[in-house]
Structure formats: structure tokens, C-alpha cells
Design a protein around this motif. Structure first.
Motif, short mmCIF file in Angstrom:
data_model
loop_
_atom_site.label_atom_id
_atom_site.label_comp_id
_atom_site.label_asym_id
_atom_site.label_seq_id
_atom_site.Cartn_x
_atom_site.Cartn_y
_atom_site.Cartn_z
N ASP A 1 75.92 33.08 48.99
CA ASP A 1 77.02 32.31 47.48
C ASP A 1 75.48 32.12 46.37
OD1 ASP A 1 77.16 30.08 45.81
OD2 ASP A 1 79.09 29.51 48.05
N PRO A 2 76.04 32.17 44.96
CA PRO A 2 74.39 32.45 44.24
C PRO A 2 74.35 30.93 44.18
CG PRO A 2 76.98 33.20 43.62
CD PRO A 2 76.74 32.72 44.85
N HIS A 3 74.88 29.79 44.40
CA HIS A 3 75.15 28.94 44.85
C HIS A 3 74.37 28.87 42.52
CE1 HIS A 3 74.20 28.19 48.29
NE2 HIS A 3 73.13 28.74 48.45
N TRP A 4 76.53 28.97 41.99
CA TRP A 4 75.22 28.91 40.31
C TRP A 4 75.19 26.75 39.91
CZ3 TRP A 4 75.50 32.92 38.07
CH2 TRP A 4 76.30 34.17 38.34
N TRP A 5 74.40 27.54 38.96
CA TRP A 5 73.94 25.94 38.49
C TRP A 5 74.33 26.70 36.64
CZ3 TRP A 5 70.05 22.09 38.99
CH2 TRP A 5 70.28 21.57 39.91
N ARG A 6 74.71 25.50 35.92
CA ARG A 6 74.79 26.29 34.17
C ARG A 6 73.59 25.65 33.63
NH1 ARG A 6 80.24 24.61 32.86
NH2 ARG A 6 79.40 22.39 33.23
N ALA A 7 73.00 26.07 32.62
CA ALA A 7 71.55 25.30 31.45
C ALA A 7 72.09 25.32 29.96
CB ALA A 7 70.61 25.91 32.18
N THR B 1 73.53 24.86 20.61
CA THR B 1 73.32 24.69 22.25
C THR B 1 74.45 25.69 22.21
OG1 THR B 1 72.53 22.26 21.86
CG2 THR B 1 73.12 22.96 24.08
N VAL B 2 73.68 26.41 24.44
CA VAL B 2 75.15 27.68 24.27
C VAL B 2 74.73 26.48 25.41
CG1 VAL B 2 72.50 29.13 24.30
CG2 VAL B 2 75.06 29.73 24.66
N ARG B 3 75.85 27.65 26.55
CA ARG B 3 75.86 27.04 28.00
C ARG B 3 75.54 28.43 28.53
NH1 ARG B 3 81.21 24.26 29.06
NH2 ARG B 3 81.67 25.93 27.83
N VAL B 4 74.85 28.48 30.13
CA VAL B 4 74.33 29.98 30.28
C VAL B 4 74.21 29.15 32.00
CG1 VAL B 4 72.42 31.50 30.84
CG2 VAL B 4 72.30 30.50 28.24
N LEU B 5 74.59 30.77 32.39
CA LEU B 5 74.97 30.21 34.32
C LEU B 5 74.24 30.87 34.76
CD1 LEU B 5 79.06 31.31 34.96
CD2 LEU B 5 77.64 28.92 34.71
N TYR B 6 73.56 31.04 36.36
CA TYR B 6 72.39 31.29 36.46
C TYR B 6 72.82 30.76 38.02
CZ TYR B 6 69.94 27.40 37.16
OH TYR B 6 69.45 25.63 36.67
N PRO B 7 72.68 32.18 38.88
CA PRO B 7 72.50 31.83 40.52
C PRO B 7 71.15 31.07 40.88
CG PRO B 7 71.86 34.01 40.02
CD PRO B 7 72.20 33.57 38.59
N ASN B 8 71.35 29.93 41.69
CA ASN B 8 70.38 28.56 41.62
C ASN B 8 69.36 29.68 43.09
OD1 ASN B 8 68.21 27.32 41.08
ND2 ASN B 8 69.45 25.97 42.18
N SER B 9 70.27 30.01 43.93
CA SER B 9 70.21 30.53 45.20
C SER B 9 68.98 31.42 45.31
CB SER B 9 71.17 31.36 45.10
OG SER B 9 71.05 32.11 47.11
N ARG B 10 67.77 31.04 46.40
CA ARG B 10 67.36 31.85 46.70
C ARG B 10 66.74 33.75 47.46
NH1 ARG B 10 63.15 30.84 43.25
NH2 ARG B 10 63.55 29.09 42.02
#
Length: 259
Positions: free
Chosen positions: A174-180, A196-205
Motif C-alpha cells: 500500500d502506498p499510503h497516499w498523502w497530498r501536499a 497553490t497546486v495539490r500533489v499526491l505522493y506515496p508516504n509509504s517506506r
């Protein structure tokens, strides 16, 4: 030791060293000490097997930076010129056997004299390997290509972070999606209509995601963004996907030359 002088040997075509470094994880200048055999029981020796003393490591993963002085079994290319004991060359290789002793497979070879200028230059720095500059240039080229393929390239500062529960399908990795949220200071490439722009990123390690940048509150820099698709489009227009998607702001000037 056989090694033609530069005056007696043909010049190496431009870009050949860069191409060989790009294709291999390990290269070194070495002298053949044995042909047709190996001390390794895990490697089946034949007429293309040689034991080579490493004289200079040219580029290598950290674990193999200090191979100089050791002996390595090299499975030579079948169509490469034959080597005899005492011959010296620059070998470009990939791993074949790892353990107390190392065996590698030859991918390419150059005359030793072709890499001597790199060895001489590296001698002025205790931390540099001879092909460190070549590796930096390869990364610069790859980063320029990556920037051209990005949907947006911008300078911005992280203004907020938000965890997105249930974004995307659940899985073992699971990538554990967060949004910045990024406060946009300058758009170099692409269309970003809002400040301001919204960006998804996988917070998983997890190993599948650990290489992707993890934005931090207040972090400023250069962001290489990729357009989202499908359901993710409703969460954010862009995402971080690659290890190179975040760069220090000063890299923008160099990237402009290749975009």
C-alpha cells in the motif's frame, strides 16, 4: 604488461566511455594474472574465464569502491579480443557471483590508456573515483530527459500535508497516499492555473515507494510533477512518482539547457 600507448592505439569514439558506464555498475583497470581458470568453485571456468588483479576502480557501488589490489574472476565476452597473462585493460562489468571472492561478467572493454586521464584527475581528490564526473554527467542527462517528460516543472514551497485514507486500492505494498499543497513561485514547464497546486505522493517506506520524495512542511525547491489519471485525478492534478521528482532550486538553471 601489454597496453598500447595512445599514439599506437586508435582513439576511443566520443561517448563510448559514458555509454559503458551507463550500462554497467562496476568498472576497473586490471591486469590479467590467469586465463582459463578461477579459484571459485561456484563459477564454471572455460577459455573465456580470466582472473584479473584490480589496479584502479573506475566506478562502483559503495561496497566495491576499495577493490584495488584484489583479484576478481572475469567471464570475458566471447567475441572480445583474447587476453593473455600480463595484459592490462579497462573492464566494464556486471555481477556474476558475490561472496568472499567476486566474479563478474564482462560487458565491454577499453584499452587502459583510454581511461588514464580520468585516473590522473581523480588522484587530486581522495573521495572521487575516476568516473565520478562521468556519473554526474549521466545523471544530468537523465534528469534533463525526466524534466522534458514531466507534465509540470515548477519552483514551490510545501504549505500543507494531508493524509488521504482509502485513496486507491489496498494492497500488500500500500502506498499510503498523502497530498501536499505547493505554493507556486515559478512555473518553468506545463500549465498551473492556481498559485497553490495539490500533489499526491506515496508516504509509504515500502521498497516499492521509498524512493519517491516525501515532501516536508516548509520545504522549498524544484518539483517535477506528473499528471494523475482516473480516480486520482479527483484528489489532485499532479503526483510525485520518481526519485528525481524533487531537486534543489539551483538545479533549474542546469535543467533549462536540456528541456
Amino acid at each position: 604488461m601489454t597496453d598500447p600507448t595512445p599514439a599506437a592505439a586508435p582513439a576511443v569514439p566520443p561517448g563510448e566511455i559514458t555509454d559503458l558506464v551507463r550500462r554497467t555498475p562496476l568498472s576497473f583497470v586490471g591486469t590479467v594474472t590467469r586465463t582459463g581458470g578461477t579459484p571459485l568453485s561456484t563459477v564454471e571456468a572455460d577459455e573465456h574465464t580470466a582472473v584479473v588483479r584490480v589496479d584502479h576502480v573506475l566506478h562502483a557501488p559503495d561496497a566495491f569502491r576499495r577493490l584495488a589490489g584484489s583479484r576478481v574472476t572475469v567471464q570475458l565476452k566471447a567475441d572480445a579480443p583474447r587476453l593473455e597473462v600480463g595484459d592490462s585493460a579497462a573492464f566494464f562489468t556486471e555481477g556474476l557471483h558475490y561472496g568472499a571472492d567476486l566474479a563478474v561478467t564482462e560487458v565491454g572493454r577499453l584499452p587502459a590508456h583510454a581511461v588514464r586521464p580520468h585516473i590522473a584527475l581523480a588522484a587530486t581528490s581522495a573521495d572521487e573515483l575516476p568516473f565520478s564526473a562521468v556519473l554526474r554527467e549521466i545523471h544530468r542527462q537523465d534528469l534533463a530527459v525526466h524534466a522534458r517528460e514531466a507534465d509540470a516543472v515548477l519552483l514551490g514551497t510545501v504549505t500543507g500535508l494531508e493524509r488521504l485514507d482509502g485513496a486507491g486500492p489496498r494492497s500488500e505494498h500500500d502506498p499510503h497516499w498523502w497530498r501536499a499543497g505547493l505554493d507556486v513561485e515559478h512555473v518553468e514547464r506545463g500549465t498551473v492555473p492556481d498559485r497553490t497546486v495539490r500533489v499526491l505522493y506515496p508516504n509509504s517506506r515500502d521498497r516499492h515507494w521509498n524512493h519517491v520524495p516525501k515532501p516536508a512542511a516548509g520545504q522549498s525547491g524544484l518539483w517535477l510533477l506528473h499528471a494523475t489519471e482516473g480516480d486520482q485525478r479527483e484528489l489532485a492534478p499532479y503526483a510525485l512518482r520518481d526519485a528525481d521528482d524533487y531537486q534543489p532550486a539551483h538545479r533549474l538553471a542546469a535543467l533549462r539547457e536540456g528541456m
